[in-house]
Motif scaffolding. Structure first.
Motif, PDB file in Angstrom:
ATOM      1  N   THR C 332      55.751  27.562 -29.974  1.00  0.00           N
ATOM      2  CA  THR C 332      54.476  27.598 -30.679  1.00  0.00           C
ATOM      3  C   THR C 332      53.384  26.991 -29.811  1.00  0.00           C
ATOM      4  N   ALA C 333      52.183  27.212 -30.268  1.00  0.00           N
ATOM      5  CA  ALA C 333      51.032  26.693 -29.537  1.00  0.00           C
ATOM      6  C   ALA C 333      50.751  25.247 -29.904  1.00  0.00           C
ATOM      7  N   LYS C 334      51.489  24.760 -30.866  1.00  0.00           N
ATOM      8  CA  LYS C 334      51.189  23.444 -31.436  1.00  0.00           C
ATOM      9  C   LYS C 334      51.046  22.362 -30.367  1.00  0.00           C
ATOM     10  N   ARG C 335      52.109  22.258 -29.530  1.00  0.00           N
ATOM     11  CA  ARG C 335      52.078  21.165 -28.552  1.00  0.00           C
ATOM     12  C   ARG C 335      50.939  21.337 -27.554  1.00  0.00           C
ATOM     13  N   THR C 336      50.737  22.578 -27.146  1.00  0.00           N
ATOM     14  CA  THR C 336      49.663  22.819 -26.190  1.00  0.00           C
ATOM     15  C   THR C 336      48.317  22.488 -26.814  1.00  0.00           C
ATOM     16  N   LEU C 337      48.159  22.806 -28.112  1.00  0.00           N
ATOM     17  CA  LEU C 337      46.896  22.499 -28.775  1.00  0.00           C
ATOM     18  C   LEU C 337      46.645  20.990 -28.769  1.00  0.00           C
ATOM     19  N   HIS C 338      47.689  20.235 -29.045  1.00  0.00           N
ATOM     20  CA  HIS C 338      47.511  18.786 -29.018  1.00  0.00           C
ATOM     21  C   HIS C 338      47.173  18.282 -27.623  1.00  0.00           C
ATOM     22  N   LEU C 339      47.761  18.922 -26.650  1.00  0.00           N
ATOM     23  CA  LEU C 339      47.434  18.566 -25.271  1.00  0.00           C
ATOM     24  C   LEU C 339      45.977  18.876 -24.984  1.00  0.00           C
ATOM     25  N   LEU C 340      45.532  20.030 -25.492  1.00  0.00           N
ATOM     26  CA  LEU C 340      44.132  20.403 -25.300  1.00  0.00           C
ATOM     27  C   LEU C 340      43.220  19.370 -25.942  1.00  0.00           C
ATOM     28  N   LYS C 341      43.682  18.874 -27.079  1.00  0.00           N
ATOM     29  CA  LYS C 341      42.882  17.857 -27.759  1.00  0.00           C
ATOM     30  C   LYS C 341      42.774  16.627 -26.874  1.00  0.00           C
ATOM     31  N   THR C 342      43.898  16.211 -26.292  1.00  0.00           N
ATOM     32  CA  THR C 342      43.875  15.046 -25.399  1.00  0.00           C
ATOM     33  C   THR C 342      42.945  15.279 -24.209  1.00  0.00           C
ATOM     34  N   LEU C 343      42.984  16.502 -23.716  1.00  0.00           N
ATOM     35  CA  LEU C 343      42.149  16.810 -22.559  1.00  0.00           C
ATOM     36  C   LEU C 343      40.711  17.094 -22.968  1.00  0.00           C
ATOM     37  N   GLU C 344      40.449  17.040 -24.292  1.00  0.00           N
ATOM     38  CA  GLU C 344      39.110  17.287 -24.834  1.00  0.00           C
ATOM     39  C   GLU C 344      38.610  18.681 -24.518  1.00  0.00           C
ATOM     40  N   LEU C 345      39.553  19.617 -24.503  1.00  0.00           N
ATOM     41  CA  LEU C 345      39.152  21.001 -24.275  1.00  0.00           C
ATOM     42  C   LEU C 345      39.131  21.775 -25.588  1.00  0.00           C
ATOM     43  N   ALA C 346      39.730  21.204 -26.625  1.00  0.00           N
ATOM     44  CA  ALA C 346      39.701  21.866 -27.938  1.00  0.00           C
ATOM     45  C   ALA C 346      39.756  20.780 -28.991  1.00  0.00           C
ATOM     46  N   GLN C 347      39.377  21.095 -30.222  1.00  0.00           N
ATOM     47  CA  GLN C 347      39.450  20.097 -31.288  1.00  0.00           C
ATOM     48  C   GLN C 347      39.850  20.775 -32.598  1.00  0.00           C
ATOM     49  N   PRO C 348      40.562  20.032 -33.451  1.00  0.00           N
ATOM     50  CA  PRO C 348      40.930  20.597 -34.748  1.00  0.00           C
ATOM     51  C   PRO C 348      39.746  20.483 -35.708  1.00  0.00           C
ATOM     52  N   ILE C 349      39.500  21.581 -36.373  1.00  0.00           N
ATOM     53  CA  ILE C 349      38.399  21.590 -37.355  1.00  0.00           C
ATOM     54  C   ILE C 349      38.931  21.057 -38.682  1.00  0.00           C
ATOM     55  N   ASP C 350      40.045  21.578 -39.090  1.00  0.00           N
ATOM     56  CA  ASP C 350      40.738  21.001 -40.237  1.00  0.00           C
ATOM     57  C   ASP C 350      42.210  20.994 -39.870  1.00  0.00           C
ATOM     58  N   ASP C 351      43.091  20.833 -40.853  1.00  0.00           N
ATOM     59  CA  ASP C 351      44.492  20.662 -40.458  1.00  0.00           C
ATOM     60  C   ASP C 351      45.142  21.976 -40.027  1.00  0.00           C
ATOM     61  N   GLN C 352      44.413  23.064 -40.057  1.00  0.00           N
ATOM     62  CA  GLN C 352      44.978  24.353 -39.670  1.00  0.00           C
ATOM     63  C   GLN C 352      44.305  24.961 -38.462  1.00  0.00           C
ATOM     64  N   ARG C 353      42.997  24.730 -38.358  1.00  0.00           N
ATOM     65  CA  ARG C 353      42.285  25.526 -37.382  1.00  0.00           C
ATOM     66  C   ARG C 353      41.730  24.697 -36.231  1.00  0.00           C
ATOM     67  N   PRO C 358      32.844  22.462 -25.746  1.00  0.00           N
ATOM     68  CA  PRO C 358      32.059  23.039 -24.647  1.00  0.00           C
ATOM     69  C   PRO C 358      32.821  22.987 -23.325  1.00  0.00           C
ATOM     70  N   ALA C 359      33.504  21.898 -23.102  1.00  0.00           N
ATOM     71  CA  ALA C 359      34.270  21.790 -21.856  1.00  0.00           C
ATOM     72  C   ALA C 359      35.371  22.836 -21.815  1.00  0.00           C
ATOM     73  N   GLY C 360      36.007  23.016 -22.975  1.00  0.00           N
ATOM     74  CA  GLY C 360      37.063  24.005 -23.051  1.00  0.00           C
ATOM     75  C   GLY C 360      36.537  25.401 -22.806  1.00  0.00           C
ATOM     76  N   GLU C 361      35.377  25.635 -23.335  1.00  0.00           N
ATOM     77  CA  GLU C 361      34.763  26.949 -23.174  1.00  0.00           C
ATOM     78  C   GLU C 361      34.483  27.210 -21.698  1.00  0.00           C
ATOM     79  N   GLU C 362      33.968  26.171 -21.050  1.00  0.00           N
ATOM     80  CA  GLU C 362      33.646  26.276 -19.641  1.00  0.00           C
ATOM     81  C   GLU C 362      34.890  26.632 -18.827  1.00  0.00           C
ATOM     82  N   ARG C 363      35.936  25.899 -19.127  1.00  0.00           N
ATOM     83  CA  ARG C 363      37.174  26.124 -18.354  1.00  0.00           C
ATOM     84  C   ARG C 363      37.765  27.497 -18.635  1.00  0.00           C
ATOM     85  N   ALA C 364      37.691  27.911 -19.900  1.00  0.00           N
ATOM     86  CA  ALA C 364      38.246  29.220 -20.259  1.00  0.00           C
ATOM     87  C   ALA C 364      37.502  30.309 -19.490  1.00  0.00           C
ATOM     88  N   ARG C 365      36.178  30.156 -19.424  1.00  0.00           N
ATOM     89  CA  ARG C 365      35.374  31.132 -18.705  1.00  0.00           C
ATOM     90  C   ARG C 365      35.797  31.206 -17.256  1.00  0.00           C
TER      91      ARG C 365
END
Lengths: 303, 258, 376
Positions: C332-353, C358-365
């Motif tokens: 699952t993406a779960k662990r990677t999502l948490h890693l992204l959170k640590t790296l401040e590239l993504a953040q949870p909006i609520d407990d599901q999404r 901005p940093a994540g967006e930059e890197r994705a681009r």
């Protein structure tokens, strides 16, 4: 003296034992071979497996040896794991019904020396105490008598005669050995073969390798022995005929580096007799030679 | 270029007569005749086991022919070593060997340094120059285990260039290299020909033979045909060389016609 | 340190350590060339082939002096190596088959000869079988002179022919085309090999010698990519093993020196294979894991970006389930999502999404541009 009535089953197959039809005997070490020859005389044909200078601790029997043993009437060996690599063969022969006998069986447990290196292990070099070797002679005599009852008396007499020789040998040796000065009464040899000798003649004994030459001497062993020799100022050490002299030579160099000039007093016959044809090819000759070498080596000026 | 004995041996880059090489009594090359004049850019083609690498090695004296002779500018290879440079197949060495690019190229001049001496500044400078010719001078310190296939090939080429020879023998230099490297190698071969060098190349890709080379030897244990590409690279000869793989050969010819 | 002063003051320890160190240096250095030429087991074959040489030397001369036995071992060991080369060259037999044949046959003959000597009526033959496992503790000063002399010759010749040995190990064909006498150089190298081995026979014996040829070189290879450094390092490893073996053996009674040396060098190889940077197993696993992780991070980032691009803004949130469906990676993406959170590239909006920062967006681009090219 009445003839003993019954003969053993072997005898009836073998026919009467005589100098023309001697008992076929296989002996392992030259010492055992010598013992059996002394007692069996013309009635035995002894084939020794290990020649002079052969190390019995490491000796591995060959196919030829095994077939010799299979065809023999009697097999004699020292026992107590002296022939360390042949234990399986003896067991095999025994289970096939062969007459396999350890000459050390004649010695009482209480008379044996325990090894301080291996618990439960006993020092097998009993022949260096003529008193114990006498017991082995008696045992050999009894075994021969049991197999060839026709000449039982002969064997027993020979065993007694040889025992008498051993007694005189012991007395002579004791006198000689007593002449060694108190400070020099330490016998240093290649391996721990002379424990019984030391006990019989009141000498401290130290070997470089343990009671079996299968163990390689380590740097600590060489160094510790050298330290002892140098500090106690022992005038001589001895190499053995069946073991490489390099170990003792290395100890000598180490002793010299500590400022004491120790000699190599000569070659002792340790686990084997000397070359055939020489005086040292018999037990008595070998023993005399050893005593003479030891006495002359250690009788140097007391430091 | 048929067997033309009128040209004196010294003017022939390579003169091969009756060359027969056997491996455990099986012939690998059989009765091959070939005269290669100076200044050509020649391909050697043939199916697997045709003896192409063996042929190159015979010129270099790396094997013992059962019969025949090979002369380089009129003399056996051993007498004219400095005139020939060899680029072996990439797979012939272990690239995990602990050494770097500059070191490998410098090996090309070991023959001139002499015993008991280290390579000095001059050989090293020559090596750098050769590396520059193949576009690898910035990678001089790189461990050879870290090189790509194309880079490895260029190192081998530089090692040959540093010897400043007249004749270059190459064994499948285009095998397994990227497109950029392939173009660079072709440029290099042409530059060598401009300078009057002779280049003989064992080539694995039939399709590019007419484009890259001006001469060709069709080999399958025996010499099938040899000469200028436009004369010799025919459907008939190809079929004789490769056996009856008709479709493949026809496709090739169709291409050639384009 | 007590043991350190003893190393210099105690004659026996000093002598044994010196002999073992010299052995380790020569064997280690030459072992590098054996390793690189894929001839590591040649050391084993030559050591075993030396046994009949020792027996023969004794039979012919009646002497057991080090020099005589070394010469015997060397001569027959050399002959064995020539035989291997001839077998490989002239018959269909492969190299390792030839090694195996030679090793067993010569060693067997050697054992038979030793047994025969054992039975000889002359009582002077004792001790030849100490060459099987060596008798390091019995090294004496006069042995050291012999070892030093041979070892110096070996090192001298290795330095003198350095570039030639390097070339014939890397590309012998090339060497031949350059006019180098490759066959002769190979014989020389093998000769040095034989010399290093016979030095070691007294110390570690026939059976264990091959370890000292192979192990230091294999260990050294792990730490460097330069031949000069590799040879130096192998020599050091060999010397350290030798000295450690001698020292360990001197600290306790009944500890045989030869086998301890081999144990030490094995530990060095084991540690090198596991922990060397770049080539070590542990480091490679860590690198693999790291790059796998980076791949997963980028993959999820790109998925988030792609999903968001179908909506008004780049930080439009999407649920974890959607990401799981999109992802082509296992798990699952779960662990990677948490890693992204640590790296401040993504953040949870609520407990599901989750949504991109901005940093994540930059890197994705950046990732998309790198991997999928600037234009379609």
């Amino acid at each position: 003296m009445a003839l003993v009535g019954c003969s053993s089953p072997q005898e009836s197959e073998r026919g009467q034992i005589s100098p023309d039809n001697p008992l076929r005997v296989v002996a392992t070490t030259s010492l055992v071979a010598d013992l059996v020859s002394q007692i069996g005389g013309a009635f035995v044909d002894v084939e020794g497996l290990m020649g002079p200078g052969v190390d019995p601790h490491l000796y591995k029997a060959s196919e030829g040896d095994v077939s010799l043993m299979t065809r023999a009437d009697l097999i004699f060996y020292n026992g107590m794991h002296l022939e360390g690599k042949m234990v399986d063969i003896f067991e095999q022969m025994h289970s096939r019904g062969a007459e396999v006998h350890a000459v050390t069986a004649g010695v009482e447990e209480s008379e044996l020396i325990a090894s301080d290196q291996f618990t439960g292990s006993l020092d097998p070099h009993i022949w260096f105490d003529p008193v114990l070797w006498k017991r082995a002679a008696v045992m050999v005599g009894e075994t021969l008598a049991g197999t060839d009852s026709l000449h039982a008396e002969y064997y027993r007499n020979e065993a007694a005669r040889f025992g008498g020789e051993l007694d005189s040998l012991f007395a002579w040796a004791a006198g000689e050995m007593a002449s060694i000065p108190e400070g020099n009464r330490v016998l240093i040899t290649s391996h721990d073969a002379f424990g019984y000798f030391g006990r019989a003649f009141d000498m401290e004994v130290r070997g470089l390798q343990g009671i079996s030459t299968a163990l390689e001497a380590g740097t600590a062993d060489v160094s510790d022995l050298a330290e002892f020799v140098a500090s106690s100022r022992i005038p001589a050490m001895f190499v053995e005929s069946s073991i490489s002299p390099r170990g003792i030579e290395a100890v000598r160099e180490a002793v010299r580096a500590r400022g004491f000039d120790v000699q190599i007093g000569g070659t002792l016959y340790g686990d084997a007799l000397g070359s055939s044809g020489t005086a040292e090819a018999s037990y008595v000759g070998m023993f005399r030679s050893n005593v003479a070498t030891i006495v002359s080596g250690l009788s140097a000026n007391v430091q | 270029m048929t067997t033309d004995h009128a040209i004196p041996a010294e003017d022939l880059a390579i003169d091969v007569r009756d060359l027969t090489v056997a491996y455990r009594e099986k012939p690998v090359l059989w009765d091959v005749d070939l005269q290669i004049p100076d200044g050509v850019l020649m391909a050697i083609v043939g199916p697997n086991g045709a003896g192409k690498t063996t042929f190159i090695k015979s010129v270099l004296g790396l094997n013992t022919p059962a019969a025949g002779s090979v002369l380089v500018h009129g003399k056996p290879y051993q007498k004219n070593r400095s005139q020939v440079a060899y680029v072996p197949q990439r797979g012939s060495v272990d690239w995990d060997f602990p050494t770097n690019v500059l070191d490998v190229v410098t090996m090309g001049v070991y023959g001139t340094i002499g015993w008991f001496r280290r390579p000095g500044a001059a050989p090293k400078a020559q090596a750098i120059k050769a590396l520059a010719e193949v576009g690898m001078e910035s990678l001089a310190d790189r461990q050879i285990s870290e090189l790509s296939g194309g880079q490895q090939q260029r190192v081998f080429l530089a090692r040959a260039l540093v010897q400043d020879a007249d004749i270059y023998l190459m064994d499948e230099p285009f095998q397994g290299v990227d497109a950029t490297t392939e173009r660079a190698i072709v440029e290099l071969l042409r530059a060598l020909r401009e300078r009057g060098k002779t280049v003989v190349v064992v080539h694995h890709d039939l399709q590019t033979v007419p484009e890259y080379f001006d001469h060709v030897l069709l080999l399958n244990v025996r010499r099938i045909a040899a000469g200028p590409v436009e004369d010799v690279f025919t459907e008939e000869n190809l079929r004789a060389t490769y056996g009856g793989r008709v479709a493949f050969v026809s496709a090739l010819m169709a291409r050639k016609g384009e | 340190m007590d043991i350190l002063t003893e190393l210099f003051t105690d004659y026996t320890l000093r002598t044994v350590a010196l002999g073992a160190a010299l052995l380790g240096i020569s064997a280690g250095a030459l072992g590098c060339f054996a390793l690189l030429r894929r001839q590591s087991l040649l050391g084993d074959a030559i050591s075993h082939a030396a046994l009949p040489g020792i027996a023969l030397a004794f039979l012919l001369t009646g002497s057991k002096s080090s020099l005589v036995l070394i010469l015997g071992a060397g001569a027959v060991g050399w002959f064995g190596s020539v035989l291997i080369a001839a077998l490989t060259r002239r018959t269909p037999i492969t190299y390792d088959t030839a090694l195996g044949i030679l090793l067993s046959v010569f060693f067997g003959v050697g054992l038979v000869m030793l047994t025969f000597i054992q039975r000889m009526p002359d009582a002077n033959q004792a001790g030849l079988d100490s060459f099987l496992f060596g008798q390091a503790a019995a090294l004496m000063q006069r042995d050291i002179y012999v070892i030093l002399a041979i070892g110096s010759v070996i090192l001298l010749l290795t330095v003198a022919f350095w570039k030639e040995f390097k070339l014939i190990s890397f590309d012998p064909d090339m060497a031949e085309t350059l006019g180098l006498p490759v066959r002769a150089l190979e014989h020389l190298l093998t000769g040095l090999f034989v010399a290093a081995i016979v030095i070691g026979l007294q110390t570690v014996g026939v059976v264990l010698m091959s370890a000292l040829i192979v192990a230091p070189a294999a260990a050294a290879r792990q730490w460097t990519n330069r031949l000069g450094v590799m040879v130096l390092l192998a020599a050091v490893f060999g010397a350290v093993s030798g000295v450690s073996g001698a020292v360990s053996s001197s600290m306790a009674p009944n500890l045989p020196t030869g086998p301890v040396i081999v144990v030490v060098v094995s530990m060095i190889v084991g540690a090198s294979l596991l922990f060397a940077p770049n080539r070590g197993f542990v480091f490679r696993k860590i690198r693999e894991w790291k790059s796998g992780r980076a791949l997963r991070v980028d993959a999820v980032l790109v998925d988030l970006y792609t999903l968001a691009s179908q909506h008004a803004s780049a930080d439009y949130p999407h649920s974890e389930q959607v990401l799981n469906v999109m992802s082509s990676m296992s798990g699952t993406a779960k662990r990677t999502l948490h890693l992204l959170k640590t790296l401040e590239l993504a953040q949870p909006i609520d407990d599901q999404r989750w949504s991109l920062t901005p940093a994540g967006e930059e890197r994705a681009r950046r990732v998309i541009e790198e991997h999928y090219g600037g234009g379609a």
